[in-house]
Write an enzyme that holds these catalytic residues in place. Structure first.
Site, short mmCIF file in Angstrom:
data_model
loop_
_atom_site.label_atom_id
_atom_site.label_comp_id
_atom_site.label_asym_id
_atom_site.label_seq_id
_atom_site.Cartn_x
_atom_site.Cartn_y
_atom_site.Cartn_z
N ASP A 125 0.74 -1.28 -0.07
CA ASP A 125 0.08 0.06 0.00
C ASP A 125 0.80 1.02 -0.29
O ASP A 125 1.95 1.43 0.71
CB ASP A 125 -0.96 -0.04 1.40
CG ASP A 125 -1.81 1.22 1.31
OD1 ASP A 125 -2.72 1.37 0.72
OD2 ASP A 125 -1.25 1.87 2.50
N GLU A 167 1.50 -0.36 -5.01
CA GLU A 167 0.63 0.48 -5.30
C GLU A 167 1.39 1.72 -5.51
O GLU A 167 1.57 2.32 -4.29
CB GLU A 167 -0.59 0.59 -4.13
CG GLU A 167 -1.63 1.82 -4.53
CD GLU A 167 -2.18 2.51 -3.38
OE1 GLU A 167 -3.29 3.08 -3.67
OE2 GLU A 167 -1.70 2.69 -2.59
N1 ZXY Z 1 -9.72 8.41 2.82
C1 ZXY Z 1 -10.56 9.78 3.00
C2 ZXY Z 1 -10.76 9.91 4.60
C3 ZXY Z 1 -9.67 9.29 5.18
C4 ZXY Z 1 -9.44 7.87 4.22
C5 ZXY Z 1 -9.86 10.81 2.21
O1 ZXY Z 1 -10.44 11.87 2.01
N2 ZXY Z 1 -8.49 10.81 2.48
C6 ZXY Z 1 -7.68 11.74 1.46
C7 ZXY Z 1 -7.49 11.26 0.17
C8 ZXY Z 1 -6.94 10.09 -0.15
O2 ZXY Z 1 -5.74 9.91 0.21
C9 ZXY Z 1 -5.26 8.63 0.76
C10 ZXY Z 1 -4.41 7.80 -0.02
O3 ZXY Z 1 -3.89 6.59 0.28
C11 ZXY Z 1 -4.22 6.25 1.60
C12 ZXY Z 1 -4.83 6.93 2.25
C13 ZXY Z 1 -5.51 8.01 1.96
C14 ZXY Z 1 -3.56 4.80 2.14
C15 ZXY Z 1 -3.85 4.53 3.20
C16 ZXY Z 1 -4.61 5.08 4.09
C17 ZXY Z 1 -5.28 6.34 3.67
O4 ZXY Z 1 -6.33 8.70 2.66
O5 ZXY Z 1 -6.25 6.87 4.44
O6 ZXY Z 1 -3.20 3.38 3.64
C18 ZXY Z 1 -3.71 8.54 -1.38
C19 ZXY Z 1 -2.50 8.28 -1.67
C20 ZXY Z 1 -1.86 8.75 -2.90
C21 ZXY Z 1 -2.63 9.39 -3.83
C22 ZXY Z 1 -4.30 9.17 -3.84
C23 ZXY Z 1 -4.52 8.82 -2.29
O7 ZXY Z 1 -2.27 9.69 -4.91
O8 ZXY Z 1 -0.53 8.55 -3.02
C24 ZXY Z 1 -9.52 7.89 1.88
C25 ZXY Z 1 -8.63 6.73 1.86
C26 ZXY Z 1 -8.13 6.25 0.54
O9 ZXY Z 1 -9.86 8.22 0.82
C27 ZXY Z 1 -7.12 5.25 0.42
C28 ZXY Z 1 -6.95 4.24 1.55
C29 ZXY Z 1 -6.25 2.98 1.18
C30 ZXY Z 1 -5.70 2.79 -0.18
C31 ZXY Z 1 -5.80 3.99 -1.28
C32 ZXY Z 1 -6.63 4.89 -0.77
O10 ZXY Z 1 -4.89 1.88 -0.53
O11 ZXY Z 1 -5.25 3.66 -2.40
#
Ligand code: ZXY
Ligand code: CA
Length: 512
Positions: A212, A248
């Site tokens: 991740d 990822e």
């Molecule tokens: N979440 C909501 C609320 C909290 C969790 C949110 O609005 N987050 C901000 C935008 C998304 O950014 C995240 C990215 O990776 C993560 C995140 C995360 C990985 C994690 C835990 C997380 O918040 O909470 O292990 C992310 C990273 C990047 C990118 C885009 C997004 O280019 O480099 C989320 C959670 C998303 O939207 C999430 C969680 C797990 C994943 C993932 C995305 O494996 O790909």
């Protein structure tokens, strides 16, 4: 001697790109948020018999429990330690599942969350999936144990301590991703704890890892961790087998960190694949199926043997980030079946099929208000089992795309054509295309508005074949359309755009 050493080095360096799949299988499925007990049963009753090579499971590590919002899916991406209990089940259930899946030749790949622990605002107490104590305020995770010394804060230069600018590589890797406590993976101690966690899973019998948030870790740190990993358990894998690593890295272009920085140490998720394919299948921006003639590296993707490909994943199917609006999902089921069908028919990349649950989708001004919702659950927040209906679909809002006939049969198609080149490409300059995979398989799509009626070169031996999209071969008979291939290898294909699914696929094993 020199040659031998070279061969050994070459073999070693290629090892983590190999999915260790058995019996010529070619695709894995992400059983997002499934319970271990349900995955074990699915391996035995469905995945093994239908030729699926493996399962990506949700993070098995102990995580924070979030109650506001109510048990969101992303709580599992906030570890508080490496004990093996989660809302999917406890360690015994995990071990039982891995054993039973391995015993039917279905590999298990673990989603490893190693960039961070829970959010800095995660509080303190035992609101965790195994009930272990932690204190996010003082960065104390005694079950590992990690202390404040094991986090990156000293190396982060932003005012907030969070990543503020994705154009600054140091921030992206040394600051907190949306407030998540960022592990100091350059420390030998932290690398050791992470490797111990992954090695415990390898020893239990997993075949590899989806790592991740790799964009947020230095490739050198990851390489050091991978270098400490055991070979796979010889109860199920040839001795000397290395864990499969797929990382990822969300790289859609436009950021300084690229997927290419990671392709030397393992496979990498190709996020451009689903974003671009979504545009083509939706016919947005004047895109058409005919443009898929040079799909793959010709579209600026990474090398095929480095790529992990998918139409949608657990994150971008929710509409935000990582591809955005063009991503097709089960919500657009007709387009989705075509997209997954194309992916599984095309030789590019190592393929992953998504298997989702339905949530109360509610899009207001382009933003889904309920994209946080966790899996189908009971009132106490525990995950519901996956019930199987008499018609083999799933109940209780589990979507089970991998059980849709069209997708299940295209997984079999990919196995049958494995190793065969793409040949006999044909298109009408618009949204009708067809191609062969050597002499083992042939597929045709009509995504134009009109009727399609064409005589096409199939590359197949003469005979009558069963279309595995509209039906399938059952005890020697075809439940769907039949395709007659003549002695010249050609067949006349008619596809109405009003058909339930406007595509046809035949392969060597669907011959009647
Ligand atoms: N979440 C909501 C609320 C909290 C969790 C949110 O609005 N987050 C901000 C935008 C998304 O950014 C995240 C990215 O990776 C993560 C995140 C995360 C990985 C994690 C835990 C997380 O918040 O909470 O292990 C992310 C990273 C990047 C990118 C885009 C997004 O280019 O480099 C989320 C959670 C998303 O939207 C999430 C969680 C797990 C994943 C993932 C995305 O494996 O790909
Ligand atoms: Ca980091």
């Amino acid at each position: 001697m020199k040659l031998l050493i070279l061969a050994a080095l070459f073999g070693l360096s290629l090892a983590q790109f190999d999915a260790n799949i058995k019996n010529g299988r070619t695709a894995i499925v992400h059983l997002f948020e499934w319970r271990w007990a349900d995955i074990a049963a699915e391996c035995e009753r469905y995945l093994g018999p239908n030729g699926f090579g493996g399962v990506q499971i949700s993070p098995p590590s102990e995580s924070i429990i979030v109650t506001s919002p109510w048990h969101p899916w992303w709580q599992r991406y906030q570890p508080i330690g490496y004990n093996l209990c989660s809302r999917s089940g406890n360690e015994n259930e995990l071990r039982d599942m891995i054993t039973r899946c391995n015993n039917v030749g279905v590999n298990i790949y673990v989603d490893a969350v190693i960039n961070h622990m829970c959010g800095a605002g995660g509080g303190s107490g035992t609101h965790s999936s195994c009930g272990s104590y932690f204190d996010a305020n003082s960065k104390d995770f005694p079950s590992v144990p990690y202390s404040s010394l094991d986090f990156n804060d000293g190396k982060c230069n932003t005012g907030s301590g969070n990543i503020e600018n994705y154009n600054d590589i140091n921030q992206v890797r040394n600051c907190r991703l949306v407030g998540l406590l960022d592990l100091a993976l350059e420390k030998d101690y932290v690398r050791g704890k992470v490797a111990d966690y992954m090695n415990k899973l390898i020893d239990i019998g997993v075949a590899g890892f989806r790592v991740d948030a790799c964009k947020h870790m230095w490739p050198g740190d990851l390489s050091a961790v991978y270098g400490r990993l055991h070979n796979l358990n010889t109860q199920w894998f040839p001795s000397g087998s290395k864990p499969f690593i797929f990382q990822e890295v969300i790289d859609l272009g436009g950021e300084p960190i690229t997927a290419g920085e990671y392709t030397g140490i393992g496979r990498v998720t190709e996020f451009k694949y689903g974003a671009k394919l979504g545009n083509v299948i939706r016919r947005w921006n004047g895109e058409k199926l005919a443009y898929l003639k040079n799909w793959g590296e010709g579209w600026g993707f990474m090398a095929s043997d480095k790529a992990l490909v998918f139409v949608d994943n657990h994150d971008n199917q929710r509409g935000h980030g990582a591809g955005g609006a063009s991503i097709v999902t089960f919500w657009d089921s007709r387009l989705y079946k075509m997209a997954v069908g194309f992916m599984l028919a095309h030789p590019y990349g190592f393929t992953r099929v998504m298997s989702s649950y339905r949530w109360d989708r509610n899009i207001v001004n382009g933003v889904d208000q309920n994209d946080w919702q966790g899996p189908p659950s009971n009132s106490d927040g525990s995950t519901k089992p996956v019930p199987i209906n008499p018609d083999s679909t799933c109940g209780d809002n589990w979507v089970c795309e991998h059980r849709w006939r069209q997708i299940k049969n295209m997984v079999a198609f990919r196995n049958v054509v494995n190793g065969q080149p793409l040949s006999n490409w044909w298109d009408n300059g618009s949204n009708q295309i067809s191609f062969s995979r050597g002499s083992r398989g042939f597929i045709v799509f009509n995504n134009d508005d009109g009727e399609m009626n064409a005589t096409l070169t199939t590359g197949m031996a003469a005979g009558t074949y069963c279309d595995v999209i509209s039906g399938q071969k059952e005890s020697g008979r075809c439940t769907g359309k039949e395709v007659v291939v003549g002695g010249d290898g050609r067949a006349t294909i008619r596809i109405s755009n009003l058909d339930e699914d406007p595509f046809i696929a035949i392969h060597a094993d669907s011959k009647l």
